[in-house]
Design an enzyme around this catalytic site. Structure first.
Site: not given
Ligand code: AP5
Length: 216
Positions: A8, A83, A122, A155, A166
């Site tokens: 994402k 979410r 990552r 992270r 997660r």
């Molecule tokens: P990346 O693009 O970083 O993946 P992502 O889908 O953004 O993953 P996240 O871990 O950031 O998502 P998440 O939803 O768990 O965490 P968030 O930060 O939103 O890619 C991942 C890796 O793969 C990277 O190394 C990249 O280089 C590689 N990659 C990407 N695409 C690739 C491809 N096509 N091929 C190969 N490699 C690839 O949230 C974190 C925490 O915050 C949550 O757990 C929660 O506690 C809190 N939070 C956030 N939003 C809310 C909300 N709305 N409500 C409540 N809590 C929330």
């Protein structure tokens, strides 16, 4: 939308640049608060580090401020918010009060084992935030940011145990949000295969978005 590690953040950065939109990542916003060490940031960290969702009342306040402040000509792209169905309902009410509506939901999917491999590999730059992967997107010099030269970090919530939690949280609390948007008039839900390489996923997403534009 999509499970952790589906790509994402990687795709949202590219799309926001291409369409001149503000990229509003709830995870990035919360991590900045956490790093700042505020009381709110410490409260958020308790949930984030355990792979649980931050409570709705905190999330809604923080994200409403971010949306209100965003000023990009192409609008805004939400990454990681809403979410829960409660968050989605409040977002709808607020957008409707502003005479706007959510028009496209992009869902990027990937298999669980691929997700675990992506998340545990990552690394990111603590200065500029650029995201790498030790295998799929390595920096030019091992462990160092290409742009800043500083040491890359992992992270706190990127261990295998926390990512499995997660994923469970995602299935229980976030998948119902996709069902909430599916079939709604005026809102397209685009399902994208996030298992392909980064450029292919971007191409698939842009193609799907162009299809929506052509229909409008
Ligand atoms: P990346 O693009 O970083 O993946 P992502 O889908 O953004 O993953 P996240 O871990 O950031 O998502 P998440 O939803 O768990 O965490 P968030 O930060 O939103 O890619 C991942 C890796 O793969 C990277 O190394 C990249 O280089 C590689 N990659 C990407 N695409 C690739 C491809 N096509 N091929 C190969 N490699 C690839 O949230 C974190 C925490 O915050 C949550 O757990 C929660 O506690 C809190 N939070 C956030 N939003 C809310 C909300 N709305 N409500 C409540 N809590 C929330």
């Amino acid at each position: 939308m999509g499970p952790p590690g589906a790509g994402k953040g990687t795709q949202a950065k590219r799309l926001a640049e291409k369409f001149d939109m503000a990229h509003l990542s709830s995870g990035d916003i919360f991590r900045a608060e956490k790093t700042g060490g505020s009381v709110l940031g410490r409260e958020m960290a308790r949930y984030m580090d355990a792979g649980e969702l931050v409570p709705d009342e905190i999330v809604i306040g923080v994200m409403t401020r971010a949306i209100t402040k965003s000023k990009a000509p192409g609008g805004f792209l939400l990454d990681g918010f809403p979410r829960t169905v409660a968050q989605a309902r409040v977002l709808d009410e607020q957008l409707s009060a502003a005479g706007a509506a959510l028009d496209v939901v992009v869902v990027i999917n990937a298999e669980d084992e691929l997700i675990v491999e992506r998340i545990t590999g990552r690394r990111s730059c603590p200065d500029c935030g650029k995201v790498y992967h030790v295998k799929f997107m390595p920096p030019k010099r091992k462990g160092l940011c290409d742009a800043c030269g500083v040491e890359l970090v992992q992270r706190d919530d990127d261990s295998e145990a926390v990512v499995r939690q997660r994923l469970e949280t995602y299935r229980r609390q976030t998948e119902p949000v996709i069902a909430y948007y599916r079939g709604r008039p005026g809102c397209e839900v685009l399902d994208i295969d996030g298992g392909a390489n980064v450029d292919e996923v971007t191409a698939l997403t842009v193609e799907a978005l162009d299809g929506v534009k052509a229909k409008a």
